[in-house]
Each structure stands twice: as structure tokens, then as C-alpha cells.
Write a protein that holds these residues in place. Structure first.
Motif, PDB file in Angstrom:
ATOM      1  N   GLU A 105      46.067  13.270  26.421  1.00 48.99           N
ATOM      2  CA  GLU A 105      45.489  14.099  25.366  1.00 48.99           C
ATOM      3  C   GLU A 105      45.457  13.296  24.074  1.00 48.99           C
ATOM      4  OE1 GLU A 105      48.190  17.380  25.278  1.00 48.99           O
ATOM      5  OE2 GLU A 105      47.145  18.464  26.886  1.00 48.99           O
ATOM      6  N   TYR A 106      44.366  13.419  23.311  1.00 50.83           N
ATOM      7  CA  TYR A 106      44.303  12.642  22.075  1.00 50.83           C
ATOM      8  C   TYR A 106      43.386  13.283  21.042  1.00 50.83           C
ATOM      9  CZ  TYR A 106      39.781  10.761  23.744  1.00 50.83           C
ATOM     10  OH  TYR A 106      38.486  10.615  24.195  1.00 50.83           O
ATOM     11  N   ASP A 107      43.697  12.996  19.784  1.00 50.05           N
ATOM     12  CA  ASP A 107      42.809  13.316  18.672  1.00 50.05           C
ATOM     13  C   ASP A 107      41.891  12.120  18.434  1.00 50.05           C
ATOM     14  OD1 ASP A 107      44.070  15.758  18.262  1.00 50.05           O
ATOM     15  OD2 ASP A 107      45.470  14.937  16.777  1.00 50.05           O
ATOM     16  N   ASP A 108      40.726  12.373  17.851  1.00 56.48           N
ATOM     17  CA  ASP A 108      39.822  11.275  17.504  1.00 56.48           C
ATOM     18  C   ASP A 108      40.310  10.615  16.223  1.00 56.48           C
ATOM     19  OD1 ASP A 108      37.975  11.366  19.626  1.00 56.48           O
ATOM     20  OD2 ASP A 108      36.998  13.103  18.747  1.00 56.48           O
ATOM     21  N   SER A 145      50.130  11.370  24.946  1.00 59.69           N
ATOM     22  CA  SER A 145      49.386  12.080  23.906  1.00 59.69           C
ATOM     23  C   SER A 145      49.424  11.260  22.622  1.00 59.69           C
ATOM     24  CB  SER A 145      49.952  13.480  23.659  1.00 59.69           C
ATOM     25  OG  SER A 145      51.211  13.414  23.021  1.00 59.69           O
ATOM     26  N   ARG A 147      48.474  12.051  18.643  1.00 55.55           N
ATOM     27  CA  ARG A 147      48.079  13.119  17.720  1.00 55.55           C
ATOM     28  C   ARG A 147      48.267  12.668  16.285  1.00 55.55           C
ATOM     29  NH1 ARG A 147      45.033  16.342  20.812  1.00 55.55           N
ATOM     30  NH2 ARG A 147      46.178  17.363  22.512  1.00 55.55           N
ATOM     31  N   LYS A 148      47.414  13.164  15.396  1.00 51.98           N
ATOM     32  CA  LYS A 148      47.575  12.919  13.969  1.00 51.98           C
ATOM     33  C   LYS A 148      48.264  14.118  13.336  1.00 51.98           C
ATOM     34  CE  LYS A 148      45.302  11.420   9.786  1.00 51.98           C
ATOM     35  NZ  LYS A 148      44.047  11.175   9.074  1.00 51.98           N
ATOM     36  N   THR A 149      49.324  13.834  12.576  1.00 50.88           N
ATOM     37  CA  THR A 149      50.054  14.888  11.881  1.00 50.88           C
ATOM     38  C   THR A 149      50.202  14.477  10.421  1.00 50.88           C
ATOM     39  OG1 THR A 149      52.171  13.881  12.473  1.00 50.88           O
ATOM     40  CG2 THR A 149      51.317  15.566  13.952  1.00 50.88           C
ATOM     41  N   CYS A 153      50.768   9.373  12.671  1.00 46.98           N
ATOM     42  CA  CYS A 153      50.336   9.615  14.042  1.00 46.98           C
ATOM     43  C   CYS A 153      51.572   9.624  14.923  1.00 46.98           C
ATOM     44  CB  CYS A 153      49.381   8.530  14.520  1.00 46.98           C
ATOM     45  SG  CYS A 153      47.652   8.885  14.148  1.00 46.98           S
ATOM     46  N   ASP A 210      43.371   6.969   8.458  1.00 44.82           N
ATOM     47  CA  ASP A 210      42.247   7.343   9.309  1.00 44.82           C
ATOM     48  C   ASP A 210      40.978   6.753   8.728  1.00 44.82           C
ATOM     49  OD1 ASP A 210      40.335   8.509  10.908  1.00 44.82           O
ATOM     50  OD2 ASP A 210      41.243  10.502  10.869  1.00 44.82           O
TER      51      ASP A 210
END
Length: 213
Positions: A105-108, A145, A147-149, A153, A210
Motif C-alpha cells: 500500500e502506498y501514497d503517491d 506500506s 505513507r506520508k504523515t 514519511c 514532497d
């Protein structure tokens, strides 16, 4: 004047893409040579070293390939890059004796090459460690996974295997793979956490800018 600047920038972009393409090809040749070299030894330790080296070179080659294919010549989609690596590794490691399921699972998130290669190598080493040591049966599952938080990341890699030993300390291990993980996490100014949660779990939190939309 404006037209000349645009044409000059276009020519430089074409040249950079060609450079990345050639670097990727050269790294693939090195990986192929390592693969060929493995046919000349029956020593299990040497075979493991050659195989691990081949995967590390392939990790760098994929980064240059992704840059070559990217719309923006300076950045890569981090999730897509790591997923390509993870898919290839799981495919290589799955065989008639063991099937490994991959959940990804990943964010762009668009990042520069300087971030992608260390993160690719970290992912490579942790997945390799799971494949070699985690599973006792004929099936296993690895979850990844990214993810950006906020301004950070989080890369999390876990498996459903036997878990880490009670005295596991990555800073005291002599294996090159885990030493690479610890050093590369420091290189990206990250924080490494690890432990057991229905199997081994590694969590890397690192600052990132980003570069995408």
C-alpha cells in the motif's frame, strides 16, 4: 530568446534521460555478470553473497529506469518504485517449495533519486531478511506500506513469520544487510524502529519534501 531557452532545456532533458537509460543498462550488465558468476561455484555462502549483490545492483538499476520513464526527470514516484522492487523480489524468492504473498500500500509521493536509492536498498534488505529467516512453512506473507504523515514519511515492512529473536539488536549484528539498513536510515535522517507484531516489523520514519503535486 525564449524559444532558445526552451529548446536548450529540452535538449538537456533528453540528454539526462539518455544518461539514466545508459546507467540502468550498465547496472543490468553488472547484475547479469554476477548471475553468471554464481554458476561457477557450489559454495552456499558465496552463492548468497553473489545473489545479494545482484539484488542490490538491480535495486539501483530500477531507480534509474524509473527516472528515465518519469514525466519529471528529477523525481520518482516512491511508492511505485518500491512496489516494483518488492514485486520482483517476491517473484524471485517464490518457488515450488514456498509461496510468498505480497501486500503493498502506498501514497503517491514524488521524491528525488537521492532518497529513492537508499529507501530501495533498505526495502531490499528487509524483504531479503524476511525471506531468508522468517518463514518455516511453504507459505508466507510480507506487507509493505509507504505513507506520508505531515512533513514525514513512514515506511513499514512486516511479515507473518517467526518474528525477531528476543535479543535482536540491529546495531550489534555482523550481517552486511542489516548494517546497510542501519547506515542508510541514518543517511536519510530517519528513525528506525523494529519489533514483533504477529511476525517481524520494521518501521522507518524520515523527513521528506514532497516534490509532486
Amino acid at each position: 530568446m525564449h524559444r532558445q531557452i526552451v529548446e536548450s532545456l529540452y535538449e538537456k532533458e533528453v540528454l539526462l534521460r539518455e544518461i539514466h537509460h545508459r546507467v540502468k543498462n550498465n547496472l543490468q550488465i553488472v547484475a547479469s555478470l554476477l548471475s553468471l558468476q554464481s554458476a561457477y561455484t557450489d559454495n552456499p555462502e558465496i552463492l548468497n553473497i553473489l545473489r545479494d549483490s545482484q539484488l542490490r545492483v538491480r535495486t539501483m538499476a530500477v531507480a534509474h529506469e524509473k527516472i528515465y520513464q518519469s514525466k519529471a526527470i528529477s523525481t520518482i514516484n516512491l511508492g511505485e518504485y518500491l512496489k516494483t522492487l518488492a514485486d520482483e523480489m517476491v517473484t524471485l524468492q517464490s518457488n515450488d517449495r514456498r509461496f510468498i504473498e505480497l501486500k503493498f500500500e502506498y501514497d503517491d509521493i514524488m521524491v528525488e533519486m537521492e532518497r529513492c536509492i537508499p529507501l530501495g536498498l533498505i526495502t531490499n534488505e528487509i524483504i531479503s531478511n524476511s525471506v531468508k529467516h522468517a518463514f518455516t512453512g511453504d507459505r508466507g506473507k510480507i506487507s509493505v506500506s509507504i505513507r506520508k504523515t505531515g512533513d514525514n514519511c513512514v515506511l513499514e515492512i512486516s511479515d507473518n513469520g517467526r518474528g525477531l529473536p528476543a535479543d535482536f539488536n540491529i546495531e550489534e549484528l555482523t550481517s552486511l544487510g542489516m548494517q546497510l539498513v542501519a547506515n542508510l536510515v541514518r543517511q536519510i535522517d530517519g528513525e528506525l524502529e523494529y519489533g514483533n507484531h504477529d511476525g517481524a516489523c520494521f518501521r522507518i520514519t524520515f523527513p521528506i519534501i514532497d516534490s509532486g503535486s
